[in-house]
Design a protein around this motif. Structure first.
Motif, PDB file in Angstrom:
ATOM      1  N   GLU A 130       0.803  -1.230   0.000  1.00 34.36           N
ATOM      2  CA  GLU A 130       0.000   0.000   0.000  1.00 34.36           C
ATOM      3  C   GLU A 130       0.833   1.275   0.000  1.00 34.36           C
ATOM      4  O   GLU A 130       0.493   2.243  -0.668  1.00 34.36           O
ATOM      5  N   PHE A 171       1.807   0.169  -4.621  1.00 33.87           N
ATOM      6  CA  PHE A 171       0.582   0.637  -5.293  1.00 33.87           C
ATOM      7  C   PHE A 171       0.675   2.094  -5.770  1.00 33.87           C
ATOM      8  O   PHE A 171       0.241   2.393  -6.898  1.00 33.87           O
ATOM      9  N   PRO A 172       1.234   3.027  -4.953  1.00 33.20           N
ATOM     10  CA  PRO A 172       1.316   4.408  -5.450  1.00 33.20           C
ATOM     11  C   PRO A 172       2.156   4.526  -6.737  1.00 33.20           C
ATOM     12  O   PRO A 172       1.779   5.256  -7.649  1.00 33.20           O
ATOM     13  N   THR A 188       0.184   2.856  -9.616  1.00 34.16           N
ATOM     14  CA  THR A 188      -0.990   3.655  -9.982  1.00 34.16           C
ATOM     15  C   THR A 188      -0.604   4.749 -10.971  1.00 34.16           C
ATOM     16  O   THR A 188      -1.332   5.028 -11.928  1.00 34.16           O
ATOM     17  N   LYS A 189       0.553   5.346 -10.748  1.00 33.25           N
ATOM     18  CA  LYS A 189       1.025   6.396 -11.674  1.00 33.25           C
ATOM     19  C   LYS A 189       1.529   5.808 -12.985  1.00 33.25           C
ATOM     20  O   LYS A 189       1.487   6.454 -14.018  1.00 33.25           O
ATOM     21  N   PRO A 216      -2.776   2.736 -16.407  1.00 34.61           N
ATOM     22  CA  PRO A 216      -4.189   2.592 -16.014  1.00 34.61           C
ATOM     23  C   PRO A 216      -4.468   1.191 -15.453  1.00 34.61           C
ATOM     24  O   PRO A 216      -5.201   1.049 -14.466  1.00 34.61           O
ATOM     25  N   GLY A 249      -2.348  -0.687 -13.904  1.00 37.38           N
ATOM     26  CA  GLY A 249      -1.723  -0.712 -12.580  1.00 37.38           C
ATOM     27  C   GLY A 249      -2.596  -0.013 -11.550  1.00 37.38           C
ATOM     28  O   GLY A 249      -2.704  -0.455 -10.402  1.00 37.38           O
ATOM     29  N   ALA A 250      -3.219   1.097 -11.971  1.00 36.42           N
ATOM     30  CA  ALA A 250      -4.101   1.843 -11.064  1.00 36.42           C
ATOM     31  C   ALA A 250      -5.318   0.995 -10.702  1.00 36.42           C
ATOM     32  O   ALA A 250      -5.737   0.946  -9.543  1.00 36.42           O
ATOM     33  N   GLU A 251      -5.861   0.326 -11.694  1.00 42.63           N
ATOM     34  CA  GLU A 251      -7.072  -0.477 -11.486  1.00 42.63           C
ATOM     35  C   GLU A 251      -6.798  -1.655 -10.524  1.00 42.63           C
ATOM     36  O   GLU A 251      -7.547  -1.889  -9.578  1.00 42.63           O
ATOM     37  N   SER A 277      -4.360  -1.921  -8.356  1.00 41.61           N
ATOM     38  CA  SER A 277      -3.992  -1.402  -7.034  1.00 41.61           C
ATOM     39  C   SER A 277      -5.248  -1.026  -6.249  1.00 41.61           C
ATOM     40  O   SER A 277      -5.350  -1.299  -5.048  1.00 41.61           O
ATOM     41  N   ARG A 278      -6.199  -0.395  -6.930  1.00 39.43           N
ATOM     42  CA  ARG A 278      -7.444   0.012  -6.271  1.00 39.43           C
ATOM     43  C   ARG A 278      -8.184  -1.216  -5.743  1.00 39.43           C
ATOM     44  O   ARG A 278      -8.655  -1.257  -4.615  1.00 39.43           O
ATOM     45  N   GLU A 291       1.970  -6.994 -14.031  1.00 44.58           N
ATOM     46  CA  GLU A 291       1.881  -5.552 -14.269  1.00 44.58           C
ATOM     47  C   GLU A 291       3.149  -4.845 -13.780  1.00 44.58           C
ATOM     48  O   GLU A 291       3.612  -3.893 -14.406  1.00 44.58           O
TER      49      GLU A 291
END
Ligand SMILES: [Fe+2]
Ligand SMILES: [Fe+2]
Length: 183
Positions: free
Chosen positions: A60, A64-65, A68-69, A72, A74-76, A78-79, A137
């Motif tokens: 976390e 994930f940060p 996420t950057k 897309p 990776g962001a999905e 991670s969320r 990813e």
């Protein structure tokens, strides 16, 4: 260089061993065997201190940060994984409250066994997604330099969250619990 995926994969193996022990404890609760109160408490301590404060914190706060950057996809992912972590914390909180009640109350004992079954199932599913989709990813969207930086940050989180050397203590506890309960 340590690869972040390798660090997390090794921790997943330890958590899976812990889950095998938790599964064995749940089976004892279902069967009406003696109530293993102290070992249930120990297992929940390892869940909170190792699986959550050490392992989930690395994902976390560090991975994930960055992911996420990076993309897309990776962001999905991670969320989604982050919302799993939140659900696990809630489930573990209610499980801990059931331990003292479950010793004398058959209804609480049954709820406790059910919570442990659920935790085992959902965390195994979560780990499977991380070992496949998440790690793919990471390999696909992060550079070697980013991965090296993440591996360094993992060490910092480990020292800040649980302190140096404590990791080993939890590994020992996991092995002892697995020897006693895993089927
Ligand atoms: Fe996770
Ligand atoms: Fe994980």
């Amino acid at each position: 260089m340590d690869e972040p995926n390798d660090v997390l994969r090794t921790e997943h193996e330890a958590i899976e061993l812990l889950l095998a022990a938790v599964e064995g404890m749940a089976a004892r609760l279902h069967s009406g065997a003696a109530f293993p109160r102290r070992d249930l408490e120990k297992a929940m301590t390892v869940v909170t201190e190792f699986a959550d404060r050490c392992h989930h914190a690395k994902e976390e706060k560090v991975l994930f940060p960055v992911l996420t950057k990076a993309s897309p996809a990776g962001a999905e992912i991670s969320r989604r994984l982050m919302s799993d972590h939140k659900a696990f914390r809630k489930l573990v909180g209610s499980t801990k409250e059931l331990i003292p009640k479950g010793e004398a109350d058959p209804k609480a004992r049954a709820s406790l066994a059910k919570n442990l079954d659920t935790y085992t199932r959902v965390l195994r599913e979560h780990i499977l997604i991380e070992n496949t989709d998440l790690f793919q990813e990471v390999e696909r969207s992060l550079t070697e330099a980013q991965r090296a930086e993440i591996a360094r940050e993992f060490e910092r989180v480990e020292e800040e969250e649980i302190g140096p050397g404590v990791h080993e203590k939890y590994h020992d506890m996991i092995h002892r619990l697995a020897d006693a309960y895993a089927v």
